[in-house]
Structures are given as C-alpha cells and as structure tokens.
Scaffold this active site. Structure first.
Site, PDB file in Angstrom:
ATOM      1  N   GLU A  76       0.824  -1.212   0.000  1.00  0.00           N
ATOM      2  CA  GLU A  76       0.000   0.000   0.000  1.00  0.00           C
ATOM      3  C   GLU A  76       0.859   1.263   0.000  1.00  0.00           C
ATOM      4  O   GLU A  76       0.548   2.249  -0.675  1.00  0.00           O
ATOM      5  CB  GLU A  76      -0.932   0.017   1.213  1.00  0.00           C
ATOM      6  CG  GLU A  76      -1.902  -1.159   1.273  1.00  0.00           C
ATOM      7  CD  GLU A  76      -1.377  -2.301   2.113  1.00  0.00           C
ATOM      8  OE1 GLU A  76      -2.161  -2.881   2.875  1.00  0.00           O
ATOM      9  OE2 GLU A  76      -0.162  -2.616   2.015  1.00  0.00           O
ATOM     10  N   LEU A 102      12.284 -40.707   5.516  1.00  0.00           N
ATOM     11  CA  LEU A 102      11.836 -39.452   6.106  1.00  0.00           C
ATOM     12  C   LEU A 102      10.596 -38.914   5.398  1.00  0.00           C
ATOM     13  O   LEU A 102       9.654 -38.439   6.050  1.00  0.00           O
ATOM     14  CB  LEU A 102      12.967 -38.418   6.064  1.00  0.00           C
ATOM     15  CG  LEU A 102      12.673 -37.063   6.711  1.00  0.00           C
ATOM     16  CD1 LEU A 102      12.205 -37.227   8.152  1.00  0.00           C
ATOM     17  CD2 LEU A 102      13.922 -36.164   6.645  1.00  0.00           C
TER      18      LEU A 102
END
Length: 373
Positions: free
Chosen positions: A56, A308
């Site tokens: 902004e 994993l």
C-alpha cells in the site's frame, strides 16, 4: 463491466503484482496493491521484502495527490499494527482514499479484522472479500502459520515412471532432467527452510542451496542471497564437519536427540544444534515444525529419502507433494518413493492432484493429501 467484474479484474492484477514477491518477502506475506480513480489505474505497488514498505505504501507514494478519492485494491487486509513499518490502514486514511477492496482478512492475530474496522471508522467504504481463494493460495505458509502455528510443508520427490527414486545401490544421478532440477531451485527459493535427513546428506553430500545460475528468473541475485535455512535431522549427530552442507552460504540447523561433544565441532563450523524430543527413537517431526514456525518459517520444503518422506506423510504433516516423473523405468529392485508399509486397500492414502504439467522431458505432478478421497 459491472462493479463485481471490475473488482475481480483489478484484484487479479493486484494478485499478479503480489507474485513478484514470491521469493523475497518471507516471513511476511506476498501482497499487491492497485489504486484506481475515475476508472483509471493511477498507481501500483507490491511488498518487495521484509523490513521494507508494504504494498500500500509503495502504491500511495507512486500515486501522490491522485490517491485522494481513489479506490484501493489490496490482496490482504491493510495492517493495523506497527512493526518495522507503520500501520498501512493509517497511511490509507491519511491519504484520503474513498474505498478499499480487499481479497482476504489478515490471519495474523495482531490484525484479524482490526485494520478493516479502522478504515470503516474513518468513513472509508470497505468491500470484500474478493478472490479470497486465490489470495490464500498465494500465501499458503503465512496463512498456515498464523492459523495453526505450523508452517506449510511441501515435499519434493523425483521418480521414474514406475515410481522409483534410485537404484538399490543408492545411485540416483540423474533420474530427472536439467529443466526439472532447475524447477526445484524455485521451490527452494520460495521456501524459508529445507529439511533433509542425515542419510541423504551422507549419500549425496548435497549443499541444498539456491543456485543463482539455475533460477532463470528476474531478480536472481537478490533471491539467491536469501538462502533458506537448511535443516538436517540427525538423531545421533553423525554429520561430518566437512560436509558440503556446512561449507555453503546460509544457516544450517542440525536437529538431534542427544547432547554430545560433537555438537561443539559442528557449531564451530557455523551450524546450530537443537536437541528436540523423540518420537519412536527419531526426532519428533511435529516438534521440529513447531520450532520452525516459531522462527517465522512460512513454507518448508522436504527433500529427503523414502524413510523421512514417508514419516512426514504417515504422520499427516505434509500439505503438498511435488513429484517430478521421468519417462524411464528403473526396475522393481530400485528404491521406492516412500517407505509406506501399508497392508490393505483400506489403509491407502488418497491424494488430490491439483496440477500436472511438462517440465522439459519430465512431468511435474502437484498433489495434496485428500482425507475425503
């Protein structure tokens, strides 16, 4: 076009602007902003990187006096708190904008609707949400961390057409082609952390860094300088002090279960060693993810072997799978994609495929766990 159609069209532009911060805004969200007055775009802005002005503010500076009476389109609710920068809602109020169209409320508890309330209290018309799903999709990690206290976890895998990742010996260079490997660099570049296991490090001796020459995208120098945190799960502290992982740029975190004199050796090489709770004699993955979220990690990339990767999947900790599939066969003796000792069809793990596309000679499949599937 109707007001609704105009709002969607301009918001789509704001989202495209936000994407320019895909690799650089962490731990902040990616945000874009467009200012429109009398049917014409008068300014645009996006958040470049943490610590710098928000979207902004960039747009307001570009607009100058033309901001007064304008309609502001912003992909995330303007912030209402002061951090490294001031509150954007106050900047909009001071600029005299007439209306704010937002894509989604800010999930950050420090904001969570208060920015919109302050705009309304100042007499500014507030419209939204507009294109909320697209806005959330742009910031999956920030949204997940703010709403759950965990990062968004993405697992990258490479396999042959018959679902194999490496030969039985561990040989895996290369399953996929160069374009697919370059695409992985972009996944690393947008991630706050990359997780791997000690077995993968010992086998491949990979650096797991973002390589500037492989990105092939605008602004690569700034992106490559922001290396993701590299995390090694190493329950017994086996990581060699001369591992390539410890030689490259960026920080390394070694997650272990034990206190050991070896920790000092790794720390002298620049690594941080964290002793975490155990789960079935291995590092508790959920505890690790909570730690990473506390360190403001939004998106986490898992680059690991079948053991994993399978553990993350079985424990329900993966939000997304990115699988690169090569048009070749490695055979039944080669290593599988996941270690998943499922025994029945009832135990299967359904996925929802959200995207399939060619990457060079390979195919990239993006999927998410689908509990309703």
């Amino acid at each position: 076009m109707t007001r609704t159609a105009v709002d969607s069209a301009v918001m789509a532009r704001a989202l495209r602007l936000a994407e320019r911060g895909l690799y650089t805004t962490m731990p902040n969200p990616r945000v874009g902003c467009v200012l429109v007055r009398d049917g014409n775009t008068v300014a645009e802005g996006w958040h470049h990187r943490a610590g710098e002005p928000h979207a902004e503010v960039h747009a307001l500076r570009q607009a100058g006096d033309k901001a007064r009476g304008s309609t502001v389109y912003v992909t995330l609710e303007p912030c209402s708190h002061s951090g490294k920068t001031g509150p954007c809602c106050e900047a909009l109020i001071d600029a005299g904008v007439a209306a704010v169209v937002y894509a989604m409320e800010d999930p950050n508890p420090q904001v969570a609707g208060s920015g919109l309330q302050r705009l309304r209290a100042a007499g500014i018309e507030v419209i939204g949400p507009v294109m909320e799903a697209a806005a959330r999709e742009l910031n999956p990690g920030f949204v997940r961390r703010m709403e759950t206290g965990l990062p968004y976890v993405r697992c990258k895998l490479a396999m042959s057409l018959d679902g194999r990742t490496a030969m039985a010996s561990g040989e895996s260079k290369w399953v996929t082609g160069r374009k697919a490997r370059r695409d992985v660099q972009r996944l690393r570049a947008r991630s706050c952390a990359v997780i791997t296991g000690i077995g993968t490090v010992e086998r491949d001796n990979a650096a797991l860094t973002v390589r500037e020459e492989d990105l092939g995208i605008e602004g690569t120098r700034a992106i490559a300088r922001r290396q993701p945190l590299r995390v090694v799960l190493d329950s017994a502290l086996r990581l060699a002090a001369d591992a390539q992982l410890l030689q490259g740029p960026g920080k390394v975190l070694v997650a272990t279960l034990i206190e050991s004199p070896r920790a000092g050796e790794l720390q002298r090489q620049g690594a941080e060693v964290a002793v975490l709770p155990a789960r079935k004699d291995r590092v508790d993955l959920a505890a690790l993810l909570r730690l990473l979220a506390q360190r403001q990690c939004n998106e986490v990339l898992v680059e690991a072997g079948a053991t994993l990767a399978g553990a993350f999947l079985r424990q329900g900790l993966l939000d997304e799978l990115v699988v690169y599939m090569a048009p070749k066969l490695l055979g039944s003796a080669a290593r599988p994609l996941f270690e998943l000792p499922l025994q029945s069809m009832a135990a299967q793990l359904p996925l929802h495929i959200s995207d399939i596309r060619a990457v060079g000679h390979d195919w990239r499949i993006t999927a998410r766990p689908d509990p309703e599937g």
